[in-house]
Scaffold this motif. Sequence first.
Motif, PDB file in Angstrom:
ATOM      1  N   VAL A 136       0.842  -1.205   0.000  1.00 29.58           N
ATOM      2  CA  VAL A 136       0.000   0.000   0.000  1.00 29.58           C
ATOM      3  C   VAL A 136       0.879   1.258   0.000  1.00 29.58           C
ATOM      4  N   LEU A 137       1.945   1.261   0.783  1.00 29.30           N
ATOM      5  CA  LEU A 137       2.861   2.406   0.786  1.00 29.30           C
ATOM      6  C   LEU A 137       3.536   2.588  -0.570  1.00 29.30           C
ATOM      7  N   SER A 138       3.723   1.515  -1.301  1.00 30.58           N
ATOM      8  CA  SER A 138       4.362   1.624  -2.614  1.00 30.58           C
ATOM      9  C   SER A 138       3.490   2.392  -3.612  1.00 30.58           C
ATOM     10  N   PHE A 139       2.208   2.536  -3.305  1.00 26.19           N
ATOM     11  CA  PHE A 139       1.313   3.314  -4.166  1.00 26.19           C
ATOM     12  C   PHE A 139       1.593   4.820  -4.052  1.00 26.19           C
ATOM     13  N   LEU A 140       2.118   5.266  -2.921  1.00 27.02           N
ATOM     14  CA  LEU A 140       2.259   6.704  -2.669  1.00 27.02           C
ATOM     15  C   LEU A 140       3.024   7.453  -3.753  1.00 27.02           C
ATOM     16  N   PRO A 141       4.198   7.005  -4.176  1.00 30.05           N
ATOM     17  CA  PRO A 141       4.868   7.759  -5.242  1.00 30.05           C
ATOM     18  C   PRO A 141       4.015   7.874  -6.500  1.00 30.05           C
ATOM     19  N   ASP A 142       3.291   6.806  -6.831  1.00 30.90           N
ATOM     20  CA  ASP A 142       2.446   6.834  -8.027  1.00 30.90           C
ATOM     21  C   ASP A 142       1.281   7.806  -7.871  1.00 30.90           C
ATOM     22  N   LEU A 143       0.783   7.913  -6.658  1.00 27.91           N
ATOM     23  CA  LEU A 143      -0.349   8.811  -6.403  1.00 27.91           C
ATOM     24  C   LEU A 143       0.084  10.259  -6.224  1.00 27.91           C
ATOM     25  N   LEU A 144       1.296  10.475  -5.777  1.00 26.46           N
ATOM     26  CA  LEU A 144       1.760  11.832  -5.480  1.00 26.46           C
ATOM     27  C   LEU A 144       2.567  12.463  -6.604  1.00 26.46           C
ATOM     28  N   ILE A 145       3.007  11.675  -7.559  1.00 26.58           N
ATOM     29  CA  ILE A 145       3.821  12.198  -8.642  1.00 26.58           C
ATOM     30  C   ILE A 145       3.002  13.200  -9.450  1.00 26.58           C
ATOM     31  N   GLY A 146       3.633  14.256  -9.855  1.00 26.16           N
ATOM     32  CA  GLY A 146       2.927  15.280 -10.622  1.00 26.16           C
ATOM     33  C   GLY A 146       3.018  15.016 -12.120  1.00 26.16           C
ATOM     34  N   ASP A 147       2.211  15.731 -12.876  1.00 27.68           N
ATOM     35  CA  ASP A 147       2.248  15.697 -14.334  1.00 27.68           C
ATOM     36  C   ASP A 147       2.062  14.295 -14.906  1.00 27.68           C
ATOM     37  N   VAL A 148       1.029  13.592 -14.374  1.00 25.60           N
ATOM     38  CA  VAL A 148       0.699  12.248 -14.842  1.00 25.60           C
ATOM     39  C   VAL A 148      -0.807  12.199 -15.054  1.00 25.60           C
ATOM     40  N   ASP A 149      -1.229  11.626 -16.186  1.00 26.52           N
ATOM     41  CA  ASP A 149      -2.669  11.515 -16.414  1.00 26.52           C
ATOM     42  C   ASP A 149      -3.248  10.371 -15.561  1.00 26.52           C
ATOM     43  N   ALA A 150      -4.566  10.363 -15.438  1.00 25.14           N
ATOM     44  CA  ALA A 150      -5.244   9.400 -14.565  1.00 25.14           C
ATOM     45  C   ALA A 150      -5.011   7.958 -15.012  1.00 25.14           C
ATOM     46  N   ALA A 151      -5.019   7.709 -16.318  1.00 25.17           N
ATOM     47  CA  ALA A 151      -4.824   6.343 -16.810  1.00 25.17           C
ATOM     48  C   ALA A 151      -3.436   5.826 -16.447  1.00 25.17           C
ATOM     49  N   THR A 152      -2.460   6.681 -16.543  1.00 25.35           N
ATOM     50  CA  THR A 152      -1.096   6.278 -16.174  1.00 25.35           C
ATOM     51  C   THR A 152      -1.007   6.024 -14.679  1.00 25.35           C
ATOM     52  N   ARG A 153      -1.607   6.895 -13.901  1.00 24.00           N
ATOM     53  CA  ARG A 153      -1.587   6.744 -12.438  1.00 24.00           C
ATOM     54  C   ARG A 153      -2.233   5.420 -12.014  1.00 24.00           C
ATOM     55  N   VAL A 154      -3.387   5.109 -12.598  1.00 27.06           N
ATOM     56  CA  VAL A 154      -4.074   3.849 -12.283  1.00 27.06           C
ATOM     57  C   VAL A 154      -3.216   2.661 -12.725  1.00 27.06           C
ATOM     58  N   THR A 155      -2.617   2.757 -13.892  1.00 24.89           N
ATOM     59  CA  THR A 155      -1.763   1.674 -14.383  1.00 24.89           C
ATOM     60  C   THR A 155      -0.580   1.437 -13.456  1.00 24.89           C
ATOM     61  N   LEU A 156       0.047   2.508 -12.998  1.00 23.47           N
ATOM     62  CA  LEU A 156       1.188   2.362 -12.097  1.00 23.47           C
ATOM     63  C   LEU A 156       0.795   1.624 -10.819  1.00 23.47           C
ATOM     64  N   VAL A 157      -0.350   1.982 -10.262  1.00 17.91           N
ATOM     65  CA  VAL A 157      -0.821   1.304  -9.047  1.00 17.91           C
ATOM     66  C   VAL A 157      -1.142  -0.156  -9.354  1.00 17.91           C
ATOM     67  N   LEU A 158      -1.786  -0.408 -10.480  1.00 17.96           N
ATOM     68  CA  LEU A 158      -2.153  -1.780 -10.831  1.00 17.96           C
ATOM     69  C   LEU A 158      -0.938  -2.669 -11.064  1.00 17.96           C
ATOM     70  N   THR A 159       0.166  -2.094 -11.506  1.00 14.91           N
ATOM     71  CA  THR A 159       1.371  -2.916 -11.675  1.00 14.91           C
ATOM     72  C   THR A 159       1.852  -3.436 -10.318  1.00 14.91           C
ATOM     73  N   HIS A 160       1.742  -2.609  -9.276  1.00 20.32           N
ATOM     74  CA  HIS A 160       2.117  -3.049  -7.922  1.00 20.32           C
ATOM     75  C   HIS A 160       1.175  -4.159  -7.455  1.00 20.32           C
TER      76      HIS A 160
END
Length: 140
Positions: free
Chosen positions: A100-124
């Motif tokens: 769950v903590l590994s999601f934080l960088p993906d959720l807090l990173i700036g200049d990322v669209d929603a689809a990319t953000r969701v994909t990053l979390v789903l990879t974890h």
Amino acid sequence: MSRTASLTSQAGSPEANRRALWWPGLALAVVGAAAATAVAVAARAVGASLEIAGEPTPLPDFAQLGFVCSVVGVVLAAACRRWAGRPARAFVRVTVPLVVLSFLPDLLIGDVDAATRVTLVLTHVAAAAIVVPGIRSRLR
């Protein structure tokens, strides 16, 4: 002592049990990394840019990070096996919050669209869904 009896006695030894975690754990790390990469490939195929700050994320990065984090999980499992009274339970109690903590960088990173953000979390999630239960079952 016969060769069969020698192999049987070695298979139940503490050293054999320790080794029984490393190779399967590394195999699970490879599969988890492949799952994370598969999620990224699928997301890119349906139109997710996977761009961070305008730069596309190379697909091998998903495999590399998934593998390294999964190997950290194997090391944590070895520590739980050595020092915890109930290693499988301890492993899950440590790894689930870390995922769950590994999601934080993906959720807090700036200049990322929603689809990319969701994909990053789903990879974890994809890697953890393979690695955590697989390693947990080796700790019983």
